[in-house]
Design a protein around this motif. Structure first.
Motif, PDB file in Angstrom:
ATOM      1  N   ARG A  55     -29.879  37.215  85.142  1.00 46.98           N
ATOM      2  CA  ARG A  55     -30.904  37.634  84.059  1.00 46.98           C
ATOM      3  C   ARG A  55     -31.390  39.010  84.431  1.00 46.98           C
ATOM      4  O   ARG A  55     -31.723  38.896  85.473  1.00 46.98           O
ATOM      5  CB  ARG A  55     -31.767  36.469  84.034  1.00 46.98           C
ATOM      6  CG  ARG A  55     -32.392  36.552  82.458  1.00 46.98           C
ATOM      7  CD  ARG A  55     -33.502  35.265  82.379  1.00 46.98           C
ATOM      8  NE  ARG A  55     -34.543  35.694  81.756  1.00 46.98           N
ATOM      9  CZ  ARG A  55     -35.784  35.712  82.391  1.00 46.98           C
ATOM     10  NH1 ARG A  55     -35.950  35.600  83.746  1.00 46.98           N
ATOM     11  NH2 ARG A  55     -36.822  36.107  81.739  1.00 46.98           N
ATOM     12  N   ASP A  56     -31.468  39.805  83.305  1.00 54.03           N
ATOM     13  CA  ASP A  56     -32.312  41.230  83.547  1.00 54.03           C
ATOM     14  C   ASP A  56     -31.854  41.844  84.667  1.00 54.03           C
ATOM     15  O   ASP A  56     -32.641  42.193  85.554  1.00 54.03           O
ATOM     16  CB  ASP A  56     -33.823  40.674  83.628  1.00 54.03           C
ATOM     17  CG  ASP A  56     -34.335  40.550  82.439  1.00 54.03           C
ATOM     18  OD1 ASP A  56     -33.742  40.621  81.291  1.00 54.03           O
ATOM     19  OD2 ASP A  56     -35.477  40.127  82.188  1.00 54.03           O
ATOM     20  N   TYR A  57     -30.445  42.158  84.785  1.00 53.75           N
ATOM     21  CA  TYR A  57     -29.726  42.398  86.015  1.00 53.75           C
ATOM     22  C   TYR A  57     -29.896  44.130  86.294  1.00 53.75           C
ATOM     23  O   TYR A  57     -30.374  44.469  87.431  1.00 53.75           O
ATOM     24  CB  TYR A  57     -28.213  42.118  85.853  1.00 53.75           C
ATOM     25  CG  TYR A  57     -27.641  42.453  87.344  1.00 53.75           C
ATOM     26  CD1 TYR A  57     -28.001  41.572  88.549  1.00 53.75           C
ATOM     27  CD2 TYR A  57     -26.355  43.116  87.323  1.00 53.75           C
ATOM     28  CE1 TYR A  57     -27.169  41.779  89.685  1.00 53.75           C
ATOM     29  CE2 TYR A  57     -25.753  43.526  88.622  1.00 53.75           C
ATOM     30  CZ  TYR A  57     -26.263  42.781  89.676  1.00 53.75           C
ATOM     31  OH  TYR A  57     -25.577  43.088  90.881  1.00 53.75           O
ATOM     32  N   PHE A  68     -31.093  47.759  84.443  1.00 52.20           N
ATOM     33  CA  PHE A  68     -32.007  48.482  83.299  1.00 52.20           C
ATOM     34  C   PHE A  68     -30.982  49.530  82.752  1.00 52.20           C
ATOM     35  O   PHE A  68     -30.869  50.772  83.385  1.00 52.20           O
ATOM     36  CB  PHE A  68     -32.955  49.261  83.835  1.00 52.20           C
ATOM     37  CG  PHE A  68     -33.948  49.685  82.775  1.00 52.20           C
ATOM     38  CD1 PHE A  68     -34.998  48.799  82.142  1.00 52.20           C
ATOM     39  CD2 PHE A  68     -34.069  51.010  82.369  1.00 52.20           C
ATOM     40  CE1 PHE A  68     -35.873  49.032  81.038  1.00 52.20           C
ATOM     41  CE2 PHE A  68     -35.123  51.514  81.285  1.00 52.20           C
ATOM     42  CZ  PHE A  68     -35.868  50.432  80.661  1.00 52.20           C
ATOM     43  N   ALA A  99     -33.170  49.073  78.289  1.00 56.09           N
ATOM     44  CA  ALA A  99     -33.686  47.792  78.493  1.00 56.09           C
ATOM     45  C   ALA A  99     -33.037  47.042  79.660  1.00 56.09           C
ATOM     46  O   ALA A  99     -31.938  47.331  80.190  1.00 56.09           O
ATOM     47  CB  ALA A  99     -33.444  47.113  77.269  1.00 56.09           C
ATOM     48  N   TRP A 100     -33.724  45.939  80.243  1.00 54.30           N
ATOM     49  CA  TRP A 100     -32.981  44.970  81.033  1.00 54.30           C
ATOM     50  C   TRP A 100     -32.060  44.148  80.330  1.00 54.30           C
ATOM     51  O   TRP A 100     -32.252  43.717  79.274  1.00 54.30           O
ATOM     52  CB  TRP A 100     -34.142  44.204  81.725  1.00 54.30           C
ATOM     53  CG  TRP A 100     -34.981  44.733  82.700  1.00 54.30           C
ATOM     54  CD1 TRP A 100     -36.293  45.221  82.230  1.00 54.30           C
ATOM     55  CD2 TRP A 100     -34.732  45.563  83.702  1.00 54.30           C
ATOM     56  NE1 TRP A 100     -36.932  46.085  83.261  1.00 54.30           N
ATOM     57  CE2 TRP A 100     -35.897  45.983  84.529  1.00 54.30           C
ATOM     58  CE3 TRP A 100     -33.575  45.311  84.823  1.00 54.30           C
ATOM     59  CZ2 TRP A 100     -35.989  46.369  85.570  1.00 54.30           C
ATOM     60  CZ3 TRP A 100     -33.753  46.024  85.882  1.00 54.30           C
ATOM     61  CH2 TRP A 100     -34.718  46.586  86.463  1.00 54.30           C
ATOM     62  N   ARG A 101     -30.572  44.219  81.258  1.00 53.39           N
ATOM     63  CA  ARG A 101     -29.461  43.411  80.449  1.00 53.39           C
ATOM     64  C   ARG A 101     -29.130  42.623  81.385  1.00 53.39           C
ATOM     65  O   ARG A 101     -28.903  42.776  82.648  1.00 53.39           O
ATOM     66  CB  ARG A 101     -28.488  44.832  80.539  1.00 53.39           C
ATOM     67  CG  ARG A 101     -28.775  46.074  79.605  1.00 53.39           C
ATOM     68  CD  ARG A 101     -29.179  45.591  78.173  1.00 53.39           C
ATOM     69  NE  ARG A 101     -29.410  46.867  77.435  1.00 53.39           N
ATOM     70  CZ  ARG A 101     -30.023  46.944  76.245  1.00 53.39           C
ATOM     71  NH1 ARG A 101     -29.678  45.882  75.555  1.00 53.39           N
ATOM     72  NH2 ARG A 101     -30.287  48.001  75.703  1.00 53.39           N
ATOM     73  N   ASP A 102     -28.906  41.437  80.905  1.00 54.04           N
ATOM     74  CA  ASP A 102     -28.089  40.450  81.728  1.00 54.04           C
ATOM     75  C   ASP A 102     -26.499  40.809  82.095  1.00 54.04           C
ATOM     76  O   ASP A 102     -26.127  41.539  81.179  1.00 54.04           O
ATOM     77  CB  ASP A 102     -28.058  39.172  80.689  1.00 54.04           C
ATOM     78  CG  ASP A 102     -29.233  38.440  80.362  1.00 54.04           C
ATOM     79  OD1 ASP A 102     -30.363  38.893  81.048  1.00 54.04           O
ATOM     80  OD2 ASP A 102     -29.504  37.597  79.694  1.00 54.04           O
TER      81      ASP A 102
END
Length: 193
Positions: A164-166, A168, A172-175
């Motif tokens: 999760r939120d791997y 940026f 945005a933070w991306r899975d």
């Protein structure tokens, strides 16, 4: 690692070691694919679309090879030997008990759907497991990236989980889906010596 990063050859491609002299061609590649790459990459800084940036970036990739920490290949075809149509990168090479690295790749949008990236990755995987004697390759992708998901699956990469939120990327933070490919016939004897 071998002294000089080799050129890898497939039936339709040459995979050339990254070098500063390719900066103009890599810049043109990035410019052609600006919108295509945007969802999957960090938001570019002000220098990104300059030749100077790519001279420095490619020289860093050369240094990575010399320091045994990475390898970057530029994909070209015989009919257009000065045009970069893709890249494959092995980064974060870690030795010791891990013997692994990250695999990254990109392909010019105009060349998608022709099996070229699979061809390039098969060559790089053989190189990583052969000459570099790595045990594990890790490749991660955003869940929306169906092309990467399918390609990695066809190459034998196994899904190990989701982060999760791997990273940026694109503002945005991306899975990311975490995958790996293990060299099943890896000789661990040198690790025990």
């Amino acid at each position: 690692m071998p002294t000089n990063q080799p050129v890898l050859t497939t039936s339709r491609l040459q995979l050339l070691p990254a070098a500063g002299g390719w900066a103009r061609a890599v810049l043109a590649y990035q410019q052609r694919n600006r919108a295509h790459f945007a969802p999957w990459e960090p938001t570019p800084g002000g220098m990104f679309y300059t030749e100077l940036f790519w001279v420095m970036r490619l020289r860093q990739r050369e240094l990575d090879w010399q320091e045994n920490s990475g390898a970057m290949f530029l994909l070209v075809q015989e009919q257009a030997p000065q045009q970069v149509i893709g890249t494959v990168t092995l980064s974060g090479i870690t030795r010791g008990v891990f013997q692994a690295c990250y695999l990254g790749y990109s392909l010019d949008q105009a060349y998608e759907g022709q099996g070229l990236m699979r061809e390039a990755l098969e060559a790089v995987i053989a190189f990583a497991f052969g000459s570099l004697k790595l045990h594990r390759l890790q490749a991660n992708y955003q869940p929306e990236n169906a092309r990467s998901a399918g390609l990695l699956k066809r190459l034998g990469f196994q899904i190990e989980g989701q982060a999760r939120d791997y990273l940026f990327l694109n503002g945005a933070w991306r899975d990311h889906v975490l995958t790996s490919l293990i060299h099943a016939d890896y000789d661990a004897a040198p690790l025990l010596a």
